[in-house]
Design an enzyme around this catalytic site. Sequence first.
Site, PDB file in Angstrom:
ATOM      1  N   GLY C 146       0.831  -1.198   0.000  1.00 21.80           N
ATOM      2  CA  GLY C 146       0.000   0.000   0.000  1.00 21.80           C
ATOM      3  C   GLY C 146       0.861   1.242   0.000  1.00 21.80           C
ATOM      4  O   GLY C 146       2.048   1.212   0.344  1.00 21.80           O
ATOM      5  N   CYS C 147       0.255   2.345  -0.361  1.00 16.04           N
ATOM      6  CA  CYS C 147       1.001   3.600  -0.448  1.00 16.04           C
ATOM      7  C   CYS C 147       1.473   4.058   0.937  1.00 16.04           C
ATOM      8  O   CYS C 147       2.647   4.383   1.132  1.00 16.04           O
ATOM      9  CB  CYS C 147       0.167   4.679  -1.127  1.00 16.04           C
ATOM     10  SG  CYS C 147      -1.489   4.905  -0.434  1.00 16.04           S
ATOM     11  N   PHE C 148       0.560   4.072   1.912  1.00 13.42           N
ATOM     12  CA  PHE C 148       0.954   4.499   3.260  1.00 13.42           C
ATOM     13  C   PHE C 148       1.971   3.536   3.885  1.00 13.42           C
ATOM     14  O   PHE C 148       2.961   3.996   4.468  1.00 13.42           O
ATOM     15  CB  PHE C 148      -0.274   4.634   4.166  1.00 13.42           C
ATOM     16  CG  PHE C 148      -1.153   5.801   3.848  1.00 13.42           C
ATOM     17  CD1 PHE C 148      -0.662   7.106   3.890  1.00 13.42           C
ATOM     18  CD2 PHE C 148      -2.484   5.626   3.518  1.00 13.42           C
ATOM     19  CE1 PHE C 148      -1.480   8.206   3.609  1.00 13.42           C
ATOM     20  CE2 PHE C 148      -3.313   6.705   3.240  1.00 13.42           C
ATOM     21  CZ  PHE C 148      -2.806   7.991   3.289  1.00 13.42           C
ATOM     22  N   ALA C 151       5.589   4.261   2.596  1.00 13.41           N
ATOM     23  CA  ALA C 151       6.247   5.423   3.208  1.00 13.41           C
ATOM     24  C   ALA C 151       6.546   5.155   4.689  1.00 13.41           C
ATOM     25  O   ALA C 151       7.617   5.503   5.195  1.00 13.41           O
ATOM     26  CB  ALA C 151       5.376   6.670   3.047  1.00 13.41           C
TER      27      ALA C 151
END
Lengths: 343, 343, 343, 343
Positions: C146-148, C151
Amino acid sequence: MKVSIIGTTGYGGVELLRILHQHPTFKIQSIHSTKDEIPIWEEYPHLYRLFDKKLEPIDAEQIANQSDIVFLATPSGISGQLASEFVNKNIKVIDLSGDLRLPAKDYETWYKQEPVHESLKSQAAYGLPEWNRETIKNSNLIANPGCFPTASLLSLAPVVMSDLIDPASIIIDAKSGVSGAGKSLSRNTSLSEANENFKVYKVNEHQHTPEIEQQLLQWNSDVQPVTFTTHLLPITRGIMTTTYVRLKEEHSTSQLLELYREIYHQQPFIRIRPENTFPSIKEVAGSNYCDIGLHADSRTGRLTIISVIDNLMKGAAGQAVQNANIMSGLEETTGLDFVPMFP
Amino acid sequence: MKVSIIGTTGYGGVELLRILHQHPTFKIQSIHSTKDEIPIWEEYPHLYRLFDKKLEPIDAEQIANQSDIVFLATPSGISGQLASEFVNKNIKVIDLSGDLRLPAKDYETWYKQEPVHESLKSQAAYGLPEWNRETIKNSNLIANPGCFPTASLLSLAPVVMSDLIDPASIIIDAKSGVSGAGKSLSRNTSLSEANENFKVYKVNEHQHTPEIEQQLLQWNSDVQPVTFTTHLLPITRGIMTTTYVRLKEEHSTSQLLELYREIYHQQPFIRIRPENTFPSIKEVAGSNYCDIGLHADSRTGRLTIISVIDNLMKGAAGQAVQNANIMSGLEETTGLDFVPMFP
Amino acid sequence: MKVSIIGTTGYGGVELLRILHQHPTFKIQSIHSTKDEIPIWEEYPHLYRLFDKKLEPIDAEQIANQSDIVFLATPSGISGQLASEFVNKNIKVIDLSGDLRLPAKDYETWYKQEPVHESLKSQAAYGLPEWNRETIKNSNLIANPGCFPTASLLSLAPVVMSDLIDPASIIIDAKSGVSGAGKSLSRNTSLSEANENFKVYKVNEHQHTPEIEQQLLQWNSDVQPVTFTTHLLPITRGIMTTTYVRLKEEHSTSQLLELYREIYHQQPFIRIRPENTFPSIKEVAGSNYCDIGLHADSRTGRLTIISVIDNLMKGAAGQAVQNANIMSGLEETTGLDFVPMFP
Amino acid sequence: MKVSIIGTTGYGGVELLRILHQHPTFKIQSIHSTKDEIPIWEEYPHLYRLFDKKLEPIDAEQIANQSDIVFLATPSGISGQLASEFVNKNIKVIDLSGDLRLPAKDYETWYKQEPVHESLKSQAAYGLPEWNRETIKNSNLIANPGCFPTASLLSLAPVVMSDLIDPASIIIDAKSGVSGAGKSLSRNTSLSEANENFKVYKVNEHQHTPEIEQQLLQWNSDVQPVTFTTHLLPITRGIMTTTYVRLKEEHSTSQLLELYREIYHQQPFIRIRPENTFPSIKEVAGSNYCDIGLHADSRTGRLTIISVIDNLMKGAAGQAVQNANIMSGLEETTGLDFVPMFP
């Protein structure tokens, strides 16, 4: 082939870096600026670890010794002087400023600065490849077109050359993102005052006006002074010109689109949109495309032409590299196959 | 005086709430919508604890019984029917839609919907107070002008009425924030696709075109069809129209500004800007002002007129309240002294 | 090598097109969607004349026959089923959805959907190349992170693995552009309501929470549940996570930066910023970089870690291509050398 | 009652004009600045025809003679000196700068400037009306709180005073629009570099940190240094603070909301949002509200508190007028009933 960039810390310069970093033939030899001799990424952290080159002072002698091509991303008033030095040393020069685009008199009137010497100006080819490719190919000095003229001229060329319009009827309503104003700071381009805002500026006095008219007159000597208005969009990149002309005789939208498609058929960076569709700015952002749509209105007898470019690409650095490719005998699209960044 | 709002959950409706909440004379009696009967703050949390009224269904009988004035912030195609019911009951009605602004034939052509009955249309006063105040004062039914016509007509009135321009030369290049499209969702107005973007839409086919032409013709019967283009700005509120006309005879910018200042001298919401300055959208945001600047260009013989409004205020809810004030014998500016929110 | 994309019309899919168009080894064989069989440029006009391929229906059999790699840019709940079909046919699959990232129980709890079969889940490698490269290399099925989580995990890995922090102290304050919500329309992501706004959403209930915790626990089994908050930025692309942890013992910022630099030294897409500087979102826009800055505060004993990615690149399509490169034995950076688009 | 504004050309000053223009009791006597003596609308054209007052030089003697209240919208380092002059003349002063908020030692450490004399500082009441109303009422000198402290302190007061949280656990993740940086120009706040961007700044070193801690300590002497991070949103107005604390004992979200509602029941500008809803910045834009939402997470034992204000209103000019109302014995909400401007 070795290229150097002068005026690297402006938005035009840093866009040249973005393009040239991926260019298969041109290698960035050195980057120059009147700023401190710091790594470029201290000024532009997005380049951290991508470019470790330091900014160097502008020593024309040394730059000439080590470069095949020099890009001048310096402001109007400075470029001209630099261009002269490199041309004398037989280095290819592409100047992104307005210094080499106008006759001395027009330059003085509209730029309110001292023009370059006529002998230099006369060597400069106007770098609009779609209409001046052969001259560019054989020139060592390119006056890279202004952002607004690029969008305006590509919009108007087919109908002006074909003599289809009333030559006294040209009105160009232009809108630009704030990066067109460069990196210099102003309340106009501060987010607090520019966001959720839209402003008009330089009504009937933008210095790109004579550049547009000069080229139109070469295509059709009947062309009369154009009305040209520039507005500031609350966006970073991109220009749209909405151009209005009166048709001499009635033509349908599809006939005119057919004309545009024929004329621009071979041009890799011009996309004529299908009937009833119009380009928007974000559809060319980050790319070298100029997209054009149009509509002829039988109620009014007028033709409306929409064109969009990314002002930092086709309106500046992208077109500069396109010209460099042509001057160097490379495929015109080399290193310029950026897909627009959408969304 | 008791007012009711129908179509409260659209942006026009919720802007009426913002204005009327501070209005010293009008009291909001009830708010209506086809939505669930929920407190308005569930739909618009910024109104939490400010408005505890619930949305009610649209029961014309009941609304008529308890209201002196009804605002119709309903879509075109619905307003007309509702207006008829209230007018028959002698309730003052201000309709923000396009239903009552055009003759049946034009309405069908441009709105592509069934028009209202001519007997209703004929009772409606066109609610542009600066030019129609007396009629509004004596009317029970107001066709509140469209956002684009408001900005366009206020721009053009002085030169059209004074017969200073070529009546076949009118071109209006209009730019609007996305709230003009209302609360309905579309990719065009989603932030992902609208931010850092700028689009043209409805080229030569916007339904506000005949509304503009109809009024211009009343002022000057020589006026020919106008070219009218609409663009979508990546902002929420605000409209700018950049209007181009050819002057019959040369006039200086200062002469024309003087004319505008004289004509609009008594109008509380029109601000004619000083020479060499032009209004920007944010300078009227949140207020009921229409600001106008202009420039006559001796090179081309054309006049460029810039006008800006907040499309939800002077372009919709603000003008509606201005009309309600006039109809009710109140000072025209009552409850409308909003200072633009800047920055 | 032939690749196909399923779910092409979402923002993840269209970003895959942007990347793969310039990829020297992968060739786009076909693009698929449940939409009409129209050319992709009718849905995304920025691709006009760049891609003439038509969208095709999702026929797994046929796709398998003609592709070496399949990218699933389909929503959670759909990807799992499709992945199964391709894996059974020995086609390499990279799934951008959340379907293959969590154990069944966590998936049900947080996604509130039916999980995929455990036998499929067990074949999926978690596609965070910086920490799982060897497994990815030998896998045919990738659960693209996932994107979160991308990061967050890249931010936390060094201090969590080195056991430098209180394992019960992790707080991640995340901010994302609206493209993270995909192309589906909502008032939350409409420009009228998102611009000049900033919202929090899914407080303590975002479905990426267990994905983050699961990986942290693999690195350090003492890690306790994390506090994870997501906010909506009025921008299109980009994520910043601001992560707070309590240091077990005092360490200076420079010591910790040294640790991060050592650990990430070989990672082509991780850039650790110099002391006293922090990355911003636009500095990675359009690129596959994850930039990290940090500061240890002796007053509070806490470490603040900032990381930024482009959610459509390193947070989705870019990382997917990075994984595809690894699976295919290519240089990991192949076709991913995008310079961030700045400004 | 006559009021004067010093530092009128900053965003705080011009917001005071917006408020005071509609204030029924306070009349703007004079406006002052170190700028040229021009009409304020030359600097801020949105005030054209609304304010015809000219900017005047800062002559303390004269201002004192003609004013009952003086608003100092001047920068830190200048306000202190001015405040002293007016206080000595028995004029009520509201200082929007940070000069009077901190003890000398903290001021020197965090502001890196010379502090005001302790005798002046000791006369200043901290102007957070919700918690200091009685002192404000009886004071002639108000230190108007900083924007971040306002949002942070109103968020934390109930749980800090009620001793419900681990006093060493406070983390405030703050996000602000660019108008917080004032009208001074920088690349950080230029639209080209701020739009489509999001930045962190002053990590663990923002000068509002000691202001927050000082007040928290007055409420609960166990409070330890807080972690405070500030980020720059690509918007003009508004602040959100996302605050994380560890609960000493488990409490449900509804119990805590009940506590907040009780404590703030009488406060006209505090709106506690219903469970499962959270405020967003635009929902208070242009108004003096501070909206608060919260969520207690049983998984982690932490409480997340969201608060939003308009930094120019409740974070500066609005709160200043609120304080002036209280000092003057007026209803606290006088002239401050702005409905948030949405959308």
